[in-house]
Design an enzyme around this catalytic site. Structure first.
Site, PDB file in Angstrom:
ATOM      1  N   THR A  63       0.820  -1.209   0.000  1.00 16.36           N
ATOM      2  CA  THR A  63       0.000   0.000   0.000  1.00 16.36           C
ATOM      3  C   THR A  63       0.853   1.258   0.000  1.00 16.36           C
ATOM      4  OG1 THR A  63      -1.537   1.247   1.395  1.00 16.36           O
ATOM      5  CG2 THR A  63      -0.122  -0.293   2.526  1.00 16.36           C
ATOM      6  N   TYR A  66      -2.205  -0.751  10.957  1.00 16.48           N
ATOM      7  CA  TYR A  66      -2.286  -1.399   9.633  1.00 16.48           C
ATOM      8  C   TYR A  66      -1.095  -1.031   8.760  1.00 16.48           C
ATOM      9  CZ  TYR A  66      -3.436  -1.742   4.674  1.00 16.48           C
ATOM     10  OH  TYR A  66      -3.368  -1.984   3.328  1.00 16.48           O
ATOM     11  N   LYS A  86       2.103  -3.314   7.257  1.00 15.03           N
ATOM     12  CA  LYS A  86       2.398  -3.475   5.825  1.00 15.03           C
ATOM     13  C   LYS A  86       3.820  -2.993   5.520  1.00 15.03           C
ATOM     14  CE  LYS A  86       0.017  -4.673   2.921  1.00 15.03           C
ATOM     15  NZ  LYS A  86      -0.326  -6.029   2.379  1.00 15.03           N
TER      16      LYS A  86
HETATM   17  P1  NAD Z   1      -9.684  -7.545   1.943  1.00 19.16           P
HETATM   18  O1  NAD Z   1      -9.737  -7.271   3.404  1.00 19.16           O
HETATM   19  O2  NAD Z   1     -10.883  -7.311   1.096  1.00 19.16           O
HETATM   20  O3  NAD Z   1      -9.250  -9.068   1.705  1.00 19.16           O
HETATM   21  C1  NAD Z   1      -8.263  -9.706   2.459  1.00 19.16           C
HETATM   22  C2  NAD Z   1      -8.433 -11.215   2.276  1.00 19.16           C
HETATM   23  O4  NAD Z   1      -7.366 -11.857   3.008  1.00 19.16           O
HETATM   24  C3  NAD Z   1      -9.753 -11.769   2.834  1.00 19.16           C
HETATM   25  O5  NAD Z   1     -10.337 -12.648   1.908  1.00 19.16           O
HETATM   26  C4  NAD Z   1      -9.335 -12.511   4.099  1.00 19.16           C
HETATM   27  O6  NAD Z   1     -10.179 -13.610   4.408  1.00 19.16           O
HETATM   28  C5  NAD Z   1      -7.917 -12.947   3.735  1.00 19.16           C
HETATM   29  N1  NAD Z   1      -7.076 -13.190   4.924  1.00 19.16           N
HETATM   30  C6  NAD Z   1      -6.934 -12.382   6.012  1.00 19.16           C
HETATM   31  N2  NAD Z   1      -6.096 -12.962   6.899  1.00 19.16           N
HETATM   32  C7  NAD Z   1      -5.690 -14.133   6.348  1.00 19.16           C
HETATM   33  C8  NAD Z   1      -4.812 -15.159   6.765  1.00 19.16           C
HETATM   34  N3  NAD Z   1      -4.177 -15.104   7.948  1.00 19.16           N
HETATM   35  N4  NAD Z   1      -4.609 -16.225   5.943  1.00 19.16           N
HETATM   36  C9  NAD Z   1      -5.255 -16.306   4.748  1.00 19.16           C
HETATM   37  N5  NAD Z   1      -6.108 -15.369   4.314  1.00 19.16           N
HETATM   38  C10 NAD Z   1      -6.324 -14.286   5.094  1.00 19.16           C
HETATM   39  O7  NAD Z   1      -8.431  -6.725   1.412  1.00 19.16           O
HETATM   40  P2  NAD Z   1      -8.191  -6.005  -0.001  1.00 19.16           P
HETATM   41  O8  NAD Z   1      -8.737  -4.638   0.060  1.00 19.16           O
HETATM   42  O9  NAD Z   1      -8.582  -6.927  -1.077  1.00 19.16           O
HETATM   43  O10 NAD Z   1      -6.598  -5.873   0.045  1.00 19.16           O
HETATM   44  C11 NAD Z   1      -5.774  -6.909  -0.500  1.00 19.16           C
HETATM   45  C12 NAD Z   1      -4.326  -6.482  -0.394  1.00 19.16           C
HETATM   46  O11 NAD Z   1      -4.124  -5.254  -1.078  1.00 19.16           O
HETATM   47  C13 NAD Z   1      -3.859  -6.223   1.050  1.00 19.16           C
HETATM   48  O12 NAD Z   1      -2.540  -6.721   1.169  1.00 19.16           O
HETATM   49  C14 NAD Z   1      -3.876  -4.706   1.182  1.00 19.16           C
HETATM   50  O13 NAD Z   1      -2.910  -4.282   2.112  1.00 19.16           O
HETATM   51  C15 NAD Z   1      -3.502  -4.299  -0.230  1.00 19.16           C
HETATM   52  N6  NAD Z   1      -3.984  -2.988  -0.694  1.00 19.16           N
HETATM   53  C16 NAD Z   1      -5.308  -2.669  -0.599  1.00 19.16           C
HETATM   54  C17 NAD Z   1      -5.747  -1.448  -1.124  1.00 19.16           C
HETATM   55  C18 NAD Z   1      -7.209  -1.059  -1.076  1.00 19.16           C
HETATM   56  O14 NAD Z   1      -7.535   0.067  -1.438  1.00 19.16           O
HETATM   57  N7  NAD Z   1      -8.114  -1.936  -0.667  1.00 19.16           N
HETATM   58  C19 NAD Z   1      -4.827  -0.560  -1.711  1.00 19.16           C
HETATM   59  C20 NAD Z   1      -3.479  -0.920  -1.752  1.00 19.16           C
HETATM   60  C21 NAD Z   1      -3.072  -2.154  -1.272  1.00 19.16           C
HETATM   61  O1  DAU Z   2      -4.194   3.845   0.310  1.00 20.79           O
HETATM   62  C1  DAU Z   2      -4.387   2.463   0.227  1.00 20.79           C
HETATM   63  C2  DAU Z   2      -5.247   1.984   1.374  1.00 20.79           C
HETATM   64  O2  DAU Z   2      -6.568   2.422   1.078  1.00 20.79           O
HETATM   65  C3  DAU Z   2      -5.215   0.476   1.564  1.00 20.79           C
HETATM   66  O3  DAU Z   2      -3.921   0.104   1.958  1.00 20.79           O
HETATM   67  C4  DAU Z   2      -6.230   0.031   2.623  1.00 20.79           C
HETATM   68  O4  DAU Z   2      -6.262  -1.380   2.685  1.00 20.79           O
HETATM   69  C5  DAU Z   2      -7.588   0.552   2.227  1.00 20.79           C
HETATM   70  O5  DAU Z   2      -8.534   0.221   3.230  1.00 20.79           O
HETATM   71  C6  DAU Z   2      -7.543   2.063   2.029  1.00 20.79           C
HETATM   72  O6  DAU Z   2      -7.265   2.724   3.287  1.00 20.79           O
HETATM   73  P1  DAU Z   2      -8.089   4.036   3.749  1.00 20.79           P
HETATM   74  O7  DAU Z   2      -8.010   4.098   5.216  1.00 20.79           O
HETATM   75  O8  DAU Z   2      -7.686   5.212   2.945  1.00 20.79           O
HETATM   76  O9  DAU Z   2      -9.566   3.569   3.232  1.00 20.79           O
HETATM   77  P2  DAU Z   2     -11.036   3.704   3.879  1.00 20.79           P
HETATM   78  O10 DAU Z   2     -11.968   3.202   2.838  1.00 20.79           O
HETATM   79  O11 DAU Z   2     -11.112   3.128   5.229  1.00 20.79           O
HETATM   80  O12 DAU Z   2     -11.216   5.287   4.005  1.00 20.79           O
HETATM   81  C7  DAU Z   2     -11.022   6.161   2.906  1.00 20.79           C
HETATM   82  C8  DAU Z   2     -11.178   7.596   3.429  1.00 20.79           C
HETATM   83  O13 DAU Z   2     -12.546   7.828   3.786  1.00 20.79           O
HETATM   84  C9  DAU Z   2     -10.360   7.874   4.667  1.00 20.79           C
HETATM   85  O14 DAU Z   2      -9.909   9.234   4.618  1.00 20.79           O
HETATM   86  C10 DAU Z   2     -11.379   7.716   5.821  1.00 20.79           C
HETATM   87  C11 DAU Z   2     -12.672   8.172   5.168  1.00 20.79           C
HETATM   88  N1  DAU Z   2     -13.925   7.553   5.650  1.00 20.79           N
HETATM   89  C12 DAU Z   2     -13.978   6.186   5.739  1.00 20.79           C
HETATM   90  C13 DAU Z   2     -15.145   5.566   6.116  1.00 20.79           C
HETATM   91  C14 DAU Z   2     -15.228   4.058   6.232  1.00 20.79           C
HETATM   92  C15 DAU Z   2     -15.046   8.332   5.899  1.00 20.79           C
HETATM   93  O15 DAU Z   2     -15.005   9.595   5.807  1.00 20.79           O
HETATM   94  N2  DAU Z   2     -16.216   7.715   6.252  1.00 20.79           N
HETATM   95  C16 DAU Z   2     -16.317   6.358   6.370  1.00 20.79           C
HETATM   96  O16 DAU Z   2     -17.415   5.858   6.684  1.00 20.79           O
END
Ligand code: NAD
Ligand code: DAU
Length: 335
Positions: free
Chosen positions: A124, A151, A155
């Site tokens: 991330t 978190y 990472k």
């Molecule tokens: P998510 O929470 O939707 O999915 C995570 C998955 O990992 C789930 O299916 C969960 O069951 C599985 N998991 C958790 N712990 C586990 C374990 N111990 N063993 C096996 N499986 C396990 O997450 P996401 O949003 O899809 O993120 C995926 C990856 O991308 C993460 O590494 C996150 O840090 C990274 N990432 C996310 C974002 C974002 O915006 N969501 C952005 C940049 C990077």
């Molecule tokens: O930048 C990458 C990251 O983006 C990933 O590594 C994380 O896994 C992913 O969850 C995301 O992190 P954020 O904390 O930025 O995402 P989130 O969706 O939780 O929140 C996005 C923004 O919106 C943040 O500024 C908090 C705000 N927020 C979030 C929620 C859930 C609100 O204002 N209201 C809400 O209800």
């Protein structure tokens, strides 16, 4: 081209979209998903893949060394998505973030080292901390690591483990650090799907604090195309930043969702801010663009948002079972 790809965390948001994309675009690929099925994992996100005959699912924990050893041994490459991924959860209870994000990554690295397999680590942009609102800078490969939350620090630690295994043991690994993803199959605890499903459920969207915080939005398919390009053509040992120049503040995003769903733009509530809330993220993805020729396909955020809203409208059975518990958790912290 790798044929047998092990996808960790493939029942989550980005991993499940990756499995769909790879099986659709790589006719020779076989995907094995390993996932613990935590609250964030959802087998419904993988529906349709069995029909390809090139997909299998294993329920398991990435901290299980014996299981990871056998799964890695059977694969050509590992794409490591599995993580505890939500900042708010990490503030309430950091322990699983240390176990999965650090110990889990370590466990996979050891299996990869033993079996000499290709490894791609999904990370991330939050490892870099945050930027000021009035700073023209973006995160680059030279930005020092400065994570803010349990978190993002877990990472960051996992990235350092991968780099150390590359340098010390010479494993064939790459890392990517991506900005905020949006799109189908994202857990409704996250900002955009929480607000969409709030509106569909007759609730008002919730904005943390004043909503001035900026996130650099990218569609999940653009992220996954970049991951595939890095997996297949990236330089061993290198880190790539992934972002699509999609900076928007949260207030703008919540208003855009309301308007797209036919509601007044101001029909939302301000709620408690997140402790330690990062102000702004912005990615400079020039290495990915220059070296691998990657370009985002979703350059119009409004169109990507419309498609995402339509997905949640059409797939209520996917999110409905999660809604009550998700909102109860937020209500307990005044959010
Ligand atoms: P998510 O929470 O939707 O999915 C995570 C998955 O990992 C789930 O299916 C969960 O069951 C599985 N998991 C958790 N712990 C586990 C374990 N111990 N063993 C096996 N499986 C396990 O997450 P996401 O949003 O899809 O993120 C995926 C990856 O991308 C993460 O590494 C996150 O840090 C990274 N990432 C996310 C974002 C974002 O915006 N969501 C952005 C940049 C990077
Ligand atoms: O930048 C990458 C990251 O983006 C990933 O590594 C994380 O896994 C992913 O969850 C995301 O992190 P954020 O904390 O930025 O995402 P989130 O969706 O939780 O929140 C996005 C923004 O919106 C943040 O500024 C908090 C705000 N927020 C979030 C929620 C859930 C609100 O204002 N209201 C809400 O209800």
């Amino acid at each position: 081209m790798y044929v047998k790809i092990l996808v960790t965390g493939g029942a989550g948001f980005i991993g499940s979209n990756f499995a769909h994309l790879v099986l659709a675009e790589r006719p020779d690929a076989h995907i094995t998903v390993v996932d613990k099925l935590t609250y964030a994992g959802n087998l419904a996100s993988l529906e349709g893949l069995e029909a390809t005959g090139r997909y299998s699912f294993v329920r398991g924990d990435i901290t299980d060394a014996a299981l990871m050893d056998s799964l890695v041994a059977e694969s050509d490459a590992v794409v490591h998505f599995a993580a505890e991924s939500h900042n708010d959860n990490s503030i309430a209870d950091p322990a699983p973030f240390i176990s999965t994000n650090l110990v889990g990554t370590f466990t996979l690295l050891e299996a990869v080292r033993r079996h000499g397999k290709r490894f791609h680590h999904i990370s991330t942009d939050e490892v870099y901390g945050d930027l000021e609102l009035d700073d023209p800078a973006k995160f680059t490969l030279n930005t020092p690591y400065n994570p803010s939350s349990p978190y993002s620090s877990s990472k960051a630690g996992s990235d350092h483990l991968v780099r150390a295994w590359v340098r010390t043991y010479g494993i064939n690994a790459t890392i990517s650090n991506c900005s905020n993803n949006y799109g189908p199959r994202q857990h409704i605890e996250k900002f955009i799907p929480r607000q969409i499903t709030n509106i569909l459920d007759g609730r008002r969207p919730k904005l943390y604090g004043a909503g001035a915080n900026v996130r650099d939005w990218i569609h999940v398919d653009d992220h996954n195309h970049a991951v595939l390009a890095i997996l297949e053509r990236g330089t061993a040992g290198r880190t790539y930043l992934i972002g699509a120049d999609g900076e928007l503040d949260n207030k703008h995003v919540v208003e855009a969702i309301l308007v797209a769903m036919g509601q007044p733009a101001d029909a939302y509530d301000h709620v408690n801010d997140r402790p330690g809330h990062d102000m702004r993220y912005a990615i400079d993805a020039s290495l990915l663009r220059d070296e691998l020729g990657w370009r985002p396909l979703y350059s119009d955020f409004a169109a990507g948002l419309e498609a995402t809203i339509a997905w949640y409208r059409d797939n209520e059975s996917w999110w409905r079972p999660l809604k009550e518990a998700t909102e109860a958790k937020y209500a307990a912290s005044g959010q």
